[in-house]
Design a protein around this motif. Structure first.
Motif, mmCIF file in Angstrom:
data_model
loop_
_atom_site.group_PDB
_atom_site.id
_atom_site.type_symbol
_atom_site.label_atom_id
_atom_site.label_comp_id
_atom_site.label_asym_id
_atom_site.label_seq_id
_atom_site.Cartn_x
_atom_site.Cartn_y
_atom_site.Cartn_z
ATOM 1 N N ASP A 39 -26.315 118.273 11.343
ATOM 2 C CA ASP A 39 -26.350 119.728 11.234
ATOM 3 C C ASP A 39 -25.949 120.099 9.810
ATOM 4 O OD1 ASP A 39 -26.127 122.452 11.352
ATOM 5 O OD2 ASP A 39 -24.770 122.508 13.080
ATOM 6 N N HIS A 40 -26.868 120.723 9.083
ATOM 7 C CA HIS A 40 -26.582 121.027 7.679
ATOM 8 C C HIS A 40 -25.408 121.993 7.518
ATOM 9 C CE1 HIS A 40 -28.233 125.155 7.533
ATOM 10 N NE2 HIS A 40 -29.172 124.727 8.370
ATOM 11 N N LYS A 41 -25.101 122.761 8.568
ATOM 12 C CA LYS A 41 -23.975 123.700 8.492
ATOM 13 C C LYS A 41 -22.631 122.977 8.441
ATOM 14 C CE LYS A 41 -26.485 127.365 10.914
ATOM 15 N NZ LYS A 41 -26.529 128.234 12.120
ATOM 16 N N LYS A 42 -22.608 121.723 8.880
ATOM 17 C CA LYS A 42 -21.378 120.932 8.867
ATOM 18 C C LYS A 42 -21.256 120.078 7.597
ATOM 19 C CE LYS A 42 -21.341 120.509 13.923
ATOM 20 N NZ LYS A 42 -21.386 119.552 15.068
ATOM 21 N N ALA A 43 -22.255 120.166 6.736
ATOM 22 C CA ALA A 43 -22.290 119.296 5.558
ATOM 23 C C ALA A 43 -21.612 119.945 4.361
ATOM 24 C CB ALA A 43 -23.734 118.952 5.206
ATOM 25 N N ASN A 44 -21.029 119.099 3.535
ATOM 26 C CA ASN A 44 -20.513 119.521 2.230
ATOM 27 C C ASN A 44 -21.467 119.116 1.112
ATOM 28 O OD1 ASN A 44 -17.831 118.104 3.782
ATOM 29 N ND2 ASN A 44 -17.797 120.303 3.384
ATOM 30 N N ILE A 45 -22.320 118.127 1.432
ATOM 31 C CA ILE A 45 -23.322 117.658 0.486
ATOM 32 C C ILE A 45 -24.663 117.609 1.214
ATOM 33 C CG2 ILE A 45 -24.029 115.796 -1.063
ATOM 34 C CD1 ILE A 45 -21.106 114.859 -1.034
ATOM 35 N N ILE A 46 -25.695 118.181 0.604
ATOM 36 C CA ILE A 46 -27.037 118.159 1.175
ATOM 37 C C ILE A 46 -27.953 117.431 0.197
ATOM 38 C CG2 ILE A 46 -29.029 119.540 1.892
ATOM 39 C CD1 ILE A 46 -27.039 121.721 2.741
ATOM 40 N N ASP A 67 -21.468 126.990 -0.799
ATOM 41 C CA ASP A 67 -20.241 126.252 -0.479
ATOM 42 C C ASP A 67 -20.476 124.759 -0.332
ATOM 43 O OD1 ASP A 67 -21.751 126.465 1.814
ATOM 44 O OD2 ASP A 67 -20.052 126.827 3.153
ATOM 45 N N CYS A 68 -21.584 124.256 -0.863
ATOM 46 C CA CYS A 68 -21.842 122.820 -0.796
ATOM 47 C C CYS A 68 -22.583 122.386 -2.050
ATOM 48 C CB CYS A 68 -22.644 122.459 0.463
ATOM 49 S SG CYS A 68 -24.368 122.970 0.405
ATOM 50 N N LEU A 69 -22.741 121.087 -2.197
ATOM 51 C CA LEU A 69 -23.463 120.515 -3.323
ATOM 52 C C LEU A 69 -24.832 120.034 -2.861
ATOM 53 C CD1 LEU A 69 -20.634 118.338 -4.947
ATOM 54 C CD2 LEU A 69 -21.431 120.577 -5.697
ATOM 55 N N TYR A 70 -25.852 120.268 -3.685
ATOM 56 C CA TYR A 70 -27.193 119.754 -3.411
ATOM 57 C C TYR A 70 -27.485 118.586 -4.352
ATOM 58 C CZ TYR A 70 -28.237 123.891 -0.564
ATOM 59 O OH TYR A 70 -28.231 124.858 0.411
ATOM 60 N N VAL A 71 -28.139 117.569 -3.793
ATOM 61 C CA VAL A 71 -28.491 116.380 -4.565
ATOM 62 C C VAL A 71 -29.973 116.085 -4.345
ATOM 63 C CG1 VAL A 71 -27.999 113.945 -5.033
ATOM 64 C CG2 VAL A 71 -26.180 115.452 -4.177
ATOM 65 N N GLY A 72 -30.713 115.864 -5.418
ATOM 66 C CA GLY A 72 -32.116 115.497 -5.310
ATOM 67 C C GLY A 72 -32.298 113.995 -5.456
ATOM 68 N N VAL A 73 -32.868 113.367 -4.432
ATOM 69 C CA VAL A 73 -33.124 111.919 -4.442
ATOM 70 C C VAL A 73 -34.629 111.709 -4.377
ATOM 71 C CG1 VAL A 73 -32.697 109.710 -3.297
ATOM 72 C CG2 VAL A 73 -30.929 111.501 -3.271
ATOM 73 N N SER A 74 -35.168 111.053 -5.374
ATOM 74 C CA SER A 74 -36.614 110.898 -5.491
ATOM 75 C C SER A 74 -37.109 109.625 -4.809
ATOM 76 C CB SER A 74 -37.017 110.868 -6.967
ATOM 77 O OG SER A 74 -38.398 110.599 -7.102
ATOM 78 N N THR A 75 -38.266 109.744 -4.153
ATOM 79 C CA THR A 75 -38.929 108.571 -3.594
ATOM 80 C C THR A 75 -40.022 108.058 -4.529
ATOM 81 O OG1 THR A 75 -40.420 110.039 -2.361
ATOM 82 C CG2 THR A 75 -38.471 109.216 -1.198
ATOM 83 N N GLY A 76 -40.187 108.731 -5.667
ATOM 84 C CA GLY A 76 -41.187 108.320 -6.657
ATOM 85 C C GLY A 76 -40.626 108.506 -8.047
#
Length: 267
Positions: A39-46, A67-76
């Protein structure tokens, strides 16, 4: 990072090829002390898995959380929002252990329409264009000043981070994300004795408000693009824009600045 700040939500497409790449990432994250939540509402990092499009969707689908941090992870290939490759686990560990990451705040654009009390947010851009092969007209106001009447294929209103996307394809300027501003760019404007526009992109400060008012007789089928999603605005007469106070916090590599990405992508 304290334990209560290690709740991680992964945003990705439920496709076999993506799932095969995500499973090792989940194992790596859990071994490194992160708790995977559903559940993204329970996350501190997305963390978005995919490319820049997946990152935009992750931010939108989770409500542009501050109220959270976003991280971009690439598959390419690495993009403008993705600093990490999904299979480079050692690189992720090295970056975290050697203090090579930092938090950057990206501005968002607030968009509202006359028939709706809702406010839409954009990380890249908002575009308005016709859905049929026909030009349409709208009056452009900066604050309360009537500026011009545009007739053509459409307009793009972009954030600094979005300046390298759709905006750049119509020869808009590339803007440093540290500037608190947004940009307005034309798509195939018609300039003659009846309609006259500036004919170039222009940049507004965060203190300015922008308004488009449609000429309804010629606007049967306009479409609004909110980042990479489309909405119908067939019955709208007014659209308002301003740079929002809402910021999206992202985890980035210190040695991979916006201008590093511009050089890598275009030069």
């Amino acid at each position: 990072m304290a334990d209560e700040r290690r709740n991680l939500y992964l945003f990705y497409k439920q496709e076999d090829e993506v799932l095969r790449k995500v499973e090792p990432l989940i194992a790596f994250a859990e071994n490194y002390g992160f708790k995977i939540v559903d559940d993204h509402k329970k996350a501190n990092i997305i963390a978005s898995i995919g490319g820049d499009g997946a990152f935009l969707q992750a931010v939108r689908k989770t409500g542009f959380r501050e109220d959270c941090l976003y991280v971009g992870v690439s598959t390419g290939e690495l993009g403008f929002y993705c600093d990490f490759k999904i299979d480079d686990h050692q690189g992720m560990i090295s970056a975290m252990d050697n203090d090579q990451v930092e938090v950057r705040k990206y501005p968002t654009l607030a968009v509202s329409m006359d028939h709706d009390d809702s406010t839409f947010y954009c990380l890249n851009e908002c575009s308005i264009r016709s859905s049929i092969i026909k030009t349409f007209a709208m009056d452009v106001f900066i604050d309360d000043l009537y500026f011009e009447t545009f007739r053509g294929d459409g307009m793009i209103v972009s954030t600094p981070t979005g300046s390298t996307a759709y905006n750049k394809s119509v020869t808009g300027a590339v803007v440093d994300p540290k500037l608190q501003c947004y940009q307005v760019s034309e798509m195939a404007s018609l300039n003659n004795n009846l309609y006259r526009t500036l004919g170039s992109s222009f940049i507004l400060s965060n203190e300015r408000k922008l308004t488009f008012k449609f000429e309804q007789d010629n606007n049967q089928y306009p479409i609004i693009g909110i980042d990479n999603e489309a909405l119908s605005i067939r019955h709208s007469e007014v659209i308002r824009f301003e740079l929002s106070d809402r910021k999206v916090k992202t985890v980035k590599l210190k040695d991979n600045s916006f201008w590093h990405k511009v050089r890598r992508s275009f030069l």
